[in-house]
Design an enzyme around this catalytic site. Sequence first.
Site, PDB file in Angstrom:
ATOM      1  N   ASP A 114       0.858  -1.190   0.000  1.00 37.73           N
ATOM      2  CA  ASP A 114       0.000   0.000   0.000  1.00 37.73           C
ATOM      3  C   ASP A 114       0.897   1.244   0.000  1.00 37.73           C
ATOM      4  O   ASP A 114       1.873   1.314   0.758  1.00 37.73           O
ATOM      5  CB  ASP A 114      -0.896   0.002   1.241  1.00 37.73           C
ATOM      6  CG  ASP A 114      -1.883   1.163   1.233  1.00 37.73           C
ATOM      7  OD1 ASP A 114      -2.979   0.993   0.676  1.00 37.73           O
ATOM      8  OD2 ASP A 114      -1.539   2.230   1.784  1.00 37.73           O
TER       9      ASP A 114
ATOM     10  N   ASN B   9      -2.718  12.929  -3.093  1.00 40.23           N
ATOM     11  CA  ASN B   9      -3.796  13.278  -4.029  1.00 40.23           C
ATOM     12  C   ASN B   9      -4.407  14.633  -3.672  1.00 40.23           C
ATOM     13  O   ASN B   9      -4.700  15.452  -4.549  1.00 40.23           O
ATOM     14  CB  ASN B   9      -4.883  12.198  -4.009  1.00 40.23           C
ATOM     15  CG  ASN B   9      -4.636  11.115  -5.039  1.00 40.23           C
ATOM     16  OD1 ASN B   9      -3.779  11.255  -5.904  1.00 40.23           O
ATOM     17  ND2 ASN B   9      -5.375  10.025  -4.942  1.00 40.23           N
TER      18      ASN B   9
ATOM     19  N   ASP C 220      -2.210   9.410 -10.113  1.00 41.66           N
ATOM     20  CA  ASP C 220      -2.211   8.322 -11.096  1.00 41.66           C
ATOM     21  C   ASP C 220      -0.806   8.056 -11.630  1.00 41.66           C
ATOM     22  O   ASP C 220      -0.439   6.900 -11.895  1.00 41.66           O
ATOM     23  CB  ASP C 220      -3.141   8.667 -12.264  1.00 41.66           C
ATOM     24  CG  ASP C 220      -4.614   8.532 -11.890  1.00 41.66           C
ATOM     25  OD1 ASP C 220      -4.903   7.971 -10.813  1.00 41.66           O
ATOM     26  OD2 ASP C 220      -5.470   8.989 -12.686  1.00 41.66           O
TER      27      ASP C 220
ATOM     28  N   GLU D  10      -4.767   2.370  -4.135  1.00 44.09           N
ATOM     29  CA  GLU D  10      -3.301   2.382  -4.084  1.00 44.09           C
ATOM     30  C   GLU D  10      -2.741   1.073  -3.520  1.00 44.09           C
ATOM     31  O   GLU D  10      -1.583   1.012  -3.098  1.00 44.09           O
ATOM     32  CB  GLU D  10      -2.813   3.566  -3.230  1.00 44.09           C
ATOM     33  CG  GLU D  10      -3.156   3.490  -1.749  1.00 44.09           C
ATOM     34  CD  GLU D  10      -4.523   4.082  -1.423  1.00 44.09           C
ATOM     35  OE1 GLU D  10      -4.719   4.466  -0.261  1.00 44.09           O
ATOM     36  OE2 GLU D  10      -5.382   4.163  -2.315  1.00 44.09           O
TER      37      GLU D  10
END
Length: 326
Positions: free
Chosen positions: A193, A201, A210, A236
């Site tokens: 992760d 983000n 992304d 993620e």
Amino acid sequence: MSSDAAAGALNTLLERIRQEIIPVIEQAIADDEVCFRNPHLPRCWEAKACDKGSCPAYHQVKERCWQKAGTYCGGKVQGDFVAKHGSCVRCEVFAAACPTVVEELGEHLNNMLFLLRKQKARAMEGVRRVEYLNRELTKSLESLDAKNREIQEMVITDRLTGLYNRHYLFTVLEDEVARTARGRYAFSVLLADVDDFKSFNDTYGHLEGDKVLAGLGGLLRQRLRKTDRAFRYGGEEFVVVLPDTDTTIAYLIAERIRLAFADLQHIVPAAGGSTRREVRTLSIGVAGYEPPLDGPTLLARADEAMYRAKSQGKNQVRRFGSPQDV
């Protein structure tokens, strides 16, 4: 004619047949070019005082007009060899070519060989056509098979990262569980992760996020072995399936991935139109298969180990059930 003279003429005729006709028959078995050589062939345009320059037999001194299709004779265009054969053998041109029965036999033999060779040529053309169609069909099937594989690959691939998707993960896990249970092999999974991805983000936007995920996908494709398979599990989170690998080796692989990702720099926009370099880290959980676990349970163990890595400071690898990783 006396009987002796008749016998002599017959013997001469038979001898000519032996010398001029029978060898042609024998040679024609292996040679498609051989034919009866007739020195008495007339020129049809001279014999019939014809000046039809468009006729395919006009001024053709080495070809027999009765074997040519579309000849101009009797005031009209004739058909092919088969259609006009009956009338041609009664023509004075054909008769002039056959002063004796030897030439007549020879020309009828030529006609038979001509017809057989035409049929053979048509058959060979048919074979070539079939071979061509088979080649085209094979190409089409290969192209269709490639397209099918491409479509199948698209169905099981995550478009952003280029890794396999979550749906295919469970198919692979089911296969690995079955294979490992049969053969007593070891196999492990990693669940990784991206640390603090939400804040990344929120700060730089989802497009930049992304790029981070795509970068991790590329890193996994480069660093893993050919037998390993990597999947985007969701958001993620990423899963790696390691066949024939115990948790000790899996731990080392996970550490190698963690360190490589921590060194990966991400160029992001900054104030004033400039850019800056950011790095992210991974928390990774490792779990090894033990009978009679199923795929989801194995993933749950890797997930538990990953959350332990998160709770103990992030940017680290933890193994499920390992005392030194607690």
